[in-house]
Design an enzyme around this catalytic site. Sequence first.
Site, mmCIF file in Angstrom:
data_model
loop_
_atom_site.group_PDB
_atom_site.id
_atom_site.type_symbol
_atom_site.label_atom_id
_atom_site.label_comp_id
_atom_site.label_asym_id
_atom_site.label_seq_id
_atom_site.Cartn_x
_atom_site.Cartn_y
_atom_site.Cartn_z
ATOM 1 N N ASN A 140 -25.714 21.875 30.633
ATOM 2 C CA ASN A 140 -27.072 21.431 30.965
ATOM 3 C C ASN A 140 -28.039 22.599 30.820
ATOM 4 O O ASN A 140 -29.213 22.422 30.521
ATOM 5 C CB ASN A 140 -27.113 20.892 32.389
ATOM 6 C CG ASN A 140 -28.524 20.551 32.833
ATOM 7 O OD1 ASN A 140 -29.123 19.608 32.350
ATOM 8 N ND2 ASN A 140 -29.062 21.348 33.760
ATOM 9 N N ASP A 208 -32.868 25.077 31.171
ATOM 10 C CA ASP A 208 -32.273 23.827 30.689
ATOM 11 C C ASP A 208 -32.268 23.779 29.161
ATOM 12 O O ASP A 208 -33.238 24.177 28.506
ATOM 13 C CB ASP A 208 -33.055 22.628 31.221
ATOM 14 C CG ASP A 208 -32.890 22.444 32.717
ATOM 15 O OD1 ASP A 208 -32.054 23.137 33.305
ATOM 16 O OD2 ASP A 208 -33.622 21.612 33.289
ATOM 17 N N ASP A 238 -20.425 19.704 34.002
ATOM 18 C CA ASP A 238 -21.310 19.974 35.121
ATOM 19 C C ASP A 238 -22.649 19.274 34.952
ATOM 20 O O ASP A 238 -23.192 19.176 33.846
ATOM 21 C CB ASP A 238 -21.529 21.490 35.218
ATOM 22 C CG ASP A 238 -22.434 21.891 36.356
ATOM 23 O OD1 ASP A 238 -22.123 21.556 37.509
ATOM 24 O OD2 ASP A 238 -23.469 22.531 36.087
ATOM 25 N N GLU A 274 -19.525 15.275 36.374
ATOM 26 C CA GLU A 274 -20.195 15.265 37.676
ATOM 27 C C GLU A 274 -21.498 14.482 37.535
ATOM 28 O O GLU A 274 -22.413 14.910 36.839
ATOM 29 C CB GLU A 274 -20.498 16.692 38.131
ATOM 30 C CG GLU A 274 -21.261 16.729 39.456
ATOM 31 C CD GLU A 274 -21.983 18.041 39.689
ATOM 32 O OE1 GLU A 274 -22.188 18.385 40.866
ATOM 33 O OE2 GLU A 274 -22.356 18.716 38.703
#
Length: 539
Positions: A140, A208, A238, A274
Site C-alpha cells: 500500500n 501511499d 497488509d 488484511e
Amino acid sequence: MRKFKLGKRAAALALATAMFCGSFFSAGCGDKDEIDYSKVNLIDDNYRTYYEIFVYSFCDSDGDGIGDLKGVTSKLDYIADLGFTGIWFMPLMQSTTYHKYDTVDYYSIDEEYGTLDDFKELLEECDKRGIKVIIDLAINHTSSKHKWFQEMYDYVSGLAAGEEPDASVCKYIDYYNIERGKYGTSSWHRIGSSEYGYEGGFWSEMPDMNLANEDLRGELEDVMKYWLDLGVDGFRLDAAKEFFSGSKSKNVEVLKWLTDYCKSVKEDAYLVAEVWEGFSSYTQYYESGIDSIFGFALADSSGKIAKTINAPAGSGAGRSLADAMVQVQDTIYKYNLNAIDAPFLNNHDIARSTGYFSGNEAKIKMASAVNLMFSGNAFVYYGEEIGMSGSGKDENKRLPMYWSATDGTGITDGPVDADRIESKFAPVDEQMGDKTSLYSCMKRAIWLRNANPELIRGKVSVMEAIEDGDICAVSKTWEDSTIYVLMNLNETEERIISVSKDIYNYKELCGYYSVDGSKVKLAKDGTLTLPPYSIAVLK
C-alpha cells in the site's frame, strides 16, 4: 474415508512430533488418554495452522537484544512440536522502523534480522519440519527512504513554479499519489517547497503507492516472483482496504491481480489479506478469488469468540456460536467456493487476550481452543500459547517472547518505547513442564485439530437435535467423512447430553479437550459427559 499419502512437509512434521503424547485428550480414534501421532493425517495442502512471528521480539541469537532469523531457526522445533504447520512472518525487508512496515528495499532482509542466507537456511529448516512460510508484503505504501520515492521527491522538488511533472523524465511520479496544492493535512504532505503534495495516509514517512500504474505493478510482480522463487509459500497482504481507500471495487481488483499473478508463478501459493472492516464488508473481498481474508468478526475483545466466552451461562452462547460458524462459511462461499477462512483471536494490532479475559486462565484456554475449532487456517500470535500480556500502544503488543525467568538466552529487549509489563503467567520453560498450563492446553487443541482433517477442511452444519444453549454443536463434512464437534461453553458446570447415534451415525469418541484435564466421556447409549469448558469430537 480415503487414506492420504503424506507429503514431504507433512511427513517431516509427523516425524518431528511423534514423541509427544498428550495426557488429557484422545486425538486418535478410541477413547484413550494418549495421542498416536502415527495415525495423524497431516495433509500437504494450503490448509494450515499458522504461528505469527514478530522477529524483532521473538528470539535473539547474537545477544544484541534484537530478535533475528537465526533465533527463529533455533526455535523451529518448539514451533513444530506445538503442532503449527505454517509461519506468518511480519515484515522482514529493510526498513527504518522497529515494526518494518515501511519498506526501503523489497529485495532485502533487514540487517537487524540477519542476511538473505540466514533466511534461506530458515526456509530449508521449515521445509524439513513441514512448515510453510508466508511473509508480510506491504505494498500500500513504501518507506520515504525507498529509492522510487526519493527520486520522485527530488524531481518534483526541483520543478519551477507552474511546471508540470513529466513521467517521461521521472517515471516514479506515477508510482505515488501526488497532486498540485493538496498538502497540509494528516494524509497529504508537501513535497519540499513545491506546489505538490503526496498522499501518506498512515504517516508522512510511509507514502501511499498508486497501484493502478502498470509499471509499478510490473515492479511488484518481479518482487513477488523473487520471493516465491526463493521458496516463500505466499504472502500476507497488509492494509488491503487502503489500496484505494474508500473504493472496495478497486481494492478487489488489486487483490485479483495479486492472486492471479502469484498463482501463475506458484500454483499453490497462499495469500491472505488484511481487510480491517466489518463482517459483511470484508467478506465481499473474497470476490477477488484470494485464498483468505482475516476474520476480524471473530477477533478482539468485541469479536464473536470473546463475546461467546464472556457470555453468562444460559444465554444461548453455544448455539449462537454454532450459527455463526455456519454464517461465516456460507457468506464466504457466496463469493468464493474455494475460499479458506482465516480465523484469529488477536494479532500485533490488537490487545492480547489475557487482558480482555481479565487474566482468567480457563477463559483464555477455551477461547484459544474455540479459535482452533473453526474451519480454515487458524492464526495464533506468538506468545498467546503462554498468555503473554500487552495492550495500548503498538510497542506493548509486541513485547519480548518470555522464554524463561532464569535463563536469558534468546530473550530480546523488545521495541525501545515498549513499557515493561510483568507477565501474569509463567514463561515457556516452566509451562512446558505443566500438563495443565496454557501452553499444554494450546498444544493439545492444535493436535486435536491436526488429528482430524475434517476440523480444518470440513463444511459446517448445526446439529439441530442438540438443544442445550451452552453447547456449540456442529458437524463437519469433508470428502466422505463427517465428524461432530461439541463444545461446552459453560465455565463451571458439566453438561450431560444425549447424542443420538441413529440421527448422527457416529461410532465413537475420537478426540477431546478440556481446560483442566478432566475427561470427556461417551457412554454406549450416546450419553456424552462434557466437563466445564471442554470439547468432544465424535466420528
